[in-house]
Design a protein around this motif. Structure first.
Motif, short mmCIF file in Angstrom:
data_model
loop_
_atom_site.label_atom_id
_atom_site.label_comp_id
_atom_site.label_asym_id
_atom_site.label_seq_id
_atom_site.Cartn_x
_atom_site.Cartn_y
_atom_site.Cartn_z
N TYR A 124 36.11 40.95 30.67
CA TYR A 124 37.31 41.78 30.57
C TYR A 124 36.95 42.98 29.71
O TYR A 124 36.40 42.83 28.62
CB TYR A 124 38.49 41.04 29.91
N ILE A 180 37.67 41.97 35.04
CA ILE A 180 39.02 42.49 34.91
C ILE A 180 38.91 43.78 34.12
O ILE A 180 38.48 43.78 32.96
CB ILE A 180 39.96 41.50 34.19
N GLU A 182 40.69 47.57 32.91
CA GLU A 182 41.92 48.31 32.73
C GLU A 182 41.94 49.55 33.65
O GLU A 182 40.93 50.24 33.81
CB GLU A 182 42.08 48.76 31.28
N GLN A 215 39.15 42.71 39.54
CA GLN A 215 40.59 42.89 39.41
C GLN A 215 40.86 44.02 38.43
O GLN A 215 40.13 44.22 37.47
CB GLN A 215 41.26 41.61 38.89
N MET A 217 43.65 45.67 35.80
CA MET A 217 44.88 45.46 35.02
C MET A 217 45.66 46.76 35.06
O MET A 217 45.22 47.78 34.51
CB MET A 217 44.55 45.08 33.58
N ARG A 221 51.53 47.20 33.52
CA ARG A 221 51.61 45.92 32.82
C ARG A 221 51.73 46.22 31.33
O ARG A 221 50.76 46.55 30.65
CB ARG A 221 50.38 45.09 33.09
N HIS A 224 49.73 42.02 28.05
CA HIS A 224 49.01 40.94 28.72
C HIS A 224 48.20 40.16 27.69
O HIS A 224 48.19 40.49 26.50
CB HIS A 224 48.12 41.48 29.86
N ALA A 274 46.72 40.46 36.21
CA ALA A 274 46.09 41.61 36.84
C ALA A 274 46.44 41.67 38.32
O ALA A 274 47.00 40.72 38.90
CB ALA A 274 44.58 41.53 36.66
N SER A 280 43.68 45.45 43.90
CA SER A 280 42.80 46.19 42.97
C SER A 280 41.96 47.19 43.73
O SER A 280 41.81 48.35 43.31
CB SER A 280 41.90 45.20 42.21
#
Length: 291
Positions: A124, A180, A182, A215, A217, A221, A224, A274, A280
């Motif tokens: 991430y 994952i 951003e 994925q 994010m 959102r 998270h 996500a 994505s």
């Protein structure tokens, strides 16, 4: 050991890998050999590290770093060591051939070794696109913007190390790589529009690999499970999990199962928070089309 602080006084990190570049490079064979010679001569003279350090006016910790091949000895260290160990001239001659091995930051080595045997690797990232997914133009932008600045040779060494590490994605088809990222990492336009287009194209191409899950994010959102910062999780063939977290000038390798479990649960929650794999990819194509 639950937490292993692996910072060794470097100047940054290997992105993704950590910060953009730098860190204390991995010890070269010449540094290790020089250190072994210093240690052998010191022990032959019957001197402990602290006693020897007083003679050469360096701390016992510096002496240990030189002997272990982790530190390039200062010229003063070489000259004073010569005087303390018999003035044979051996250390002066050997010091002329010392070099560092370019590549990964020293504090990143332990994690990099684990990556080579991983069956699962989750990342991430909220600061920059991780090193495994960086095209050359994006990576070089990060290198050029490094503070303190890097020389041309250092930049080339950093890119060579990064490109070599990226081969993991294709050379380990049975390893699952999950990312994952951003959304703002792509909207920031690091390096400009052309670099961002190349970045998105490269990430989309990599996401087509069967062993890669990507994925995003989304900005919408509001909160998270990963707001505490970037993280990496890794599983070995023996089903043992490790975690790796970085800060500006340090990193922590986490092996305590209870602590790793906390990060696993956070990552699992983030996967649900996500965008899906398909959405994505769609968002990245939308961002690219708007550039």
């Amino acid at each position: 050991m639950a937490y292993e602080n692996t910072d060794e006084g470097g100047t940054g990190g290997e992105p993704g890998e950590g910060g953009p570049a730098g860190g204390e490079p991995e010890a070269s064979d010449s540094l290790r050999t020089f250190g072994a010679v210093v240690q052998a001569l010191r022990e032959h003279a019957g001197l402990g590290r602290e006693e020897f350090g007083e003679l050469v006016r360096f701390s016992k910790h510096t002496v240990a770093s030189v002997e272990q091949g982790r530190r390039m000895p200062d010229p003063d260290f070489v000259e004073r060591a010569e005087g303390a160990l018999g003035n044979t001239g051996a250390l002066r001659r050997a010091a002329r051939h010392l070099s560092r091995q370019p590549g990964l930051a020293s504090w990143f080595r332990r994690w990099a070794r684990l990556e080579l045997v991983a069956v699962t690797l989750y990342t991430y990232e909220c600061r920059m696109v991780p090193g495994l997914l960086q095209p050359e133009s994006y990576a070089r932008t990060l290198f050029v913007d490094q503070v303190p600045p890097l020389s041309d040779a250092q930049i080339e060494a950093q890119w060579t190390a990064r490109a070599k590490r990226q081969r993991l994605l294709r050379e380990r088809p049975n390893t699952t790589f999950g990312f994952i990222l951003e959304e703002h990492l792509f909207r920031r336009k690091t390096g400009g529009v052309e670099v961002t287009r190349e970045l998105i194209d490269h990430v989309l191409e990599t996401a087509e690999l069967r062993n890669v899950e990507l994925q995003v994010m989304p900005l919408e959102r509001a909160a998270h499970a990963g707001l505490d910062g970037s993280m990496q999780l890794l599983e070995t063939r023996e089903a043992k999990w490790f975690a790796y977290c970085e800060a500006q000038r340090s990193s922590v390798l986490i092996s305590d199962p209870k602590e790793v479990s906390v990060l696993q649960r956070r990552y699992a929650r983030m996967r649900a928070q996500a965008l899906s794999l398909e959405d994505s990819v769609g968002l990245l194509r939308e961002i690219r089309g708007a550039l």
